[in-house]
Design an enzyme around this catalytic site. Structure first.
Site, PDB file in Angstrom:
ATOM      1  N   GLU A  92       0.939  -1.297  -0.122  1.00 26.46           N
ATOM      2  CA  GLU A  92       0.091   0.188  -0.109  1.00 26.46           C
ATOM      3  C   GLU A  92       0.675   0.976   0.081  1.00 26.46           C
ATOM      4  O   GLU A  92       1.822   1.307   0.978  1.00 26.46           O
ATOM      5  CB  GLU A  92      -0.891  -0.012   1.182  1.00 26.46           C
ATOM      6  CG  GLU A  92      -2.130   1.249   1.197  1.00 26.46           C
ATOM      7  CD  GLU A  92      -2.723   1.407   2.157  1.00 26.46           C
ATOM      8  OE1 GLU A  92      -2.790   0.972   3.359  1.00 26.46           O
ATOM      9  OE2 GLU A  92      -3.625   2.266   2.097  1.00 26.46           O
ATOM     10  N   ASP A 139      -2.393  12.016  -3.033  1.00 28.43           N
ATOM     11  CA  ASP A 139      -2.135  13.614  -3.108  1.00 28.43           C
ATOM     12  C   ASP A 139      -2.674  13.965  -4.476  1.00 28.43           C
ATOM     13  O   ASP A 139      -1.901  13.867  -5.173  1.00 28.43           O
ATOM     14  CB  ASP A 139      -0.917  14.106  -2.585  1.00 28.43           C
ATOM     15  CG  ASP A 139      -0.619  13.787  -1.055  1.00 28.43           C
ATOM     16  OD1 ASP A 139      -1.643  13.692  -0.285  1.00 28.43           O
ATOM     17  OD2 ASP A 139       0.546  13.534  -0.794  1.00 28.43           O
ATOM     18  N   ASP A 170     -11.116  10.677  -4.860  1.00 30.50           N
ATOM     19  CA  ASP A 170     -12.063  11.528  -4.870  1.00 30.50           C
ATOM     20  C   ASP A 170     -11.983  12.579  -6.071  1.00 30.50           C
ATOM     21  O   ASP A 170     -13.037  13.413  -6.295  1.00 30.50           O
ATOM     22  CB  ASP A 170     -12.631  12.044  -3.559  1.00 30.50           C
ATOM     23  CG  ASP A 170     -11.578  13.170  -3.208  1.00 30.50           C
ATOM     24  OD1 ASP A 170     -10.393  12.976  -3.287  1.00 30.50           O
ATOM     25  OD2 ASP A 170     -11.925  14.259  -2.697  1.00 30.50           O
TER      26      ASP A 170
END
Ligand SMILES: C[S@@+](CC[C@H](N)C(=O)[O-])C[C@H]1O[C@@H](n2cnc3c(N)ncnc32)[C@H](O)[C@@H]1O
Length: 232
Positions: free
Chosen positions: A54, A140, A178
């Site tokens: 991850e 980010d 998102d």
């Protein structure tokens, strides 16, 4: 202005000398630079389970849930911010205290935290075709035009390293964000890495495990964009 930051030895000399691999259960810390490069996963984890990585684990919710639910998979989380590495260490400690889990119970022996830069780690330390899956959730987005060059998916060396290190025939890359515009960019860039093919979302074992950012955004009702790629 440069299209991409200069990821070179000088950059890494400044940003990675502290790099560590942390065993949260045994509270064991080793300097990344004391390990052979590339890393031997079998020696690091003491087993031959498949390895998943991850990148940018933040507060560690996904890492904890995934490693708990899939004890026969090894997880290594890579995070460059010390603050989040510490928060995640404490998350594991708290969980073990809360459920009175003994250090030698075997739980979470399949997790390591790498406090370092992901570009550095992947390009220097991850062996070829050795990773069953990468998880990159809410990378980010660097929304300001002058900062966008920092986007991790803009780094060609990083995408080359993902492609090189994923297992042949089934190695997966999971992505969620998102940020619609960044999602489009990620898809456009990955389309250039022809060994990585998008596959249907229902092939994900992980959709039910939310990261900290995802929990927050779900509550806010934000749309979340996801993709899964497979190496062929
Ligand atoms: C927006 S946060 C998302 C955190 C987590 N994935 C989540 O969904 O809750 C992005 C994380 O990636 C980390 N990160 C950004 N660039 C990185 C890099 N090059 N190497 C390692 N971690 C990085 C940041 O420190 C931050 O914790």
């Amino acid at each position: 202005m440069n299209a991409e930051p200069r990821y070179n030895d000088l950059y890494y000399k400044r940003t990675t000398p502290h790099s560590q691999i942390i065993d949260t259960v045994q509270d064991k810390v080793v300097s990344l630079h004391d390990l052979p490069a590339p890393i031997d996963w079998q020696t690091l984890f003491g087993n031959t389970y498949p390895v998943e990585v991850e990148i940018g684990f933040g507060k560690g919710r996904f890492l904890l849930e995934a490693s708990k639910q899939f004890p026969l998979i090894n997880y290594i989380g890579v995070e460059r911010a010390q603050k989040y590495v510490e928060i995640t260490r404490e998350r594991f400690r708290k969980y073990m205290r809360h459920f009175s889990i003994e250090k030698n119970s075997g739980m979470f022996k399949n997790v390591r935290l790498a406090w370092t830069d992901a570009n550095y780690f992947l390009t220097r330390y991850v062996p070829d075709e050795s990773v069953q899956a990468y998880h990159i959730y809410f990378p980010d987005p660097w929304p300001k035009a002058r900062q966008q060059k920092r986007r991790i998916f803009r780094n060609k060396d990083f995408l080359d390293a993902i492609t090189r290190t994923l297992m042949l025939g089934g190695g997966k890359l999971y992505v969620a964000t998102d940020f619609a515009e960044y999602f489009t960019e990620i898809q456009e860039r990955l389309a250039l890495w022809t060994k990585l093919k998008p596959i249907p979302l229902n092939s994900s074992d992980y959709e039910h495990i939310a990261t900290n950012f995802e929990m927050k955004y779900r509550l806010e009702g934000r749309k979340i964009y996801r993709a899964v790629y497979e190496k062929s």
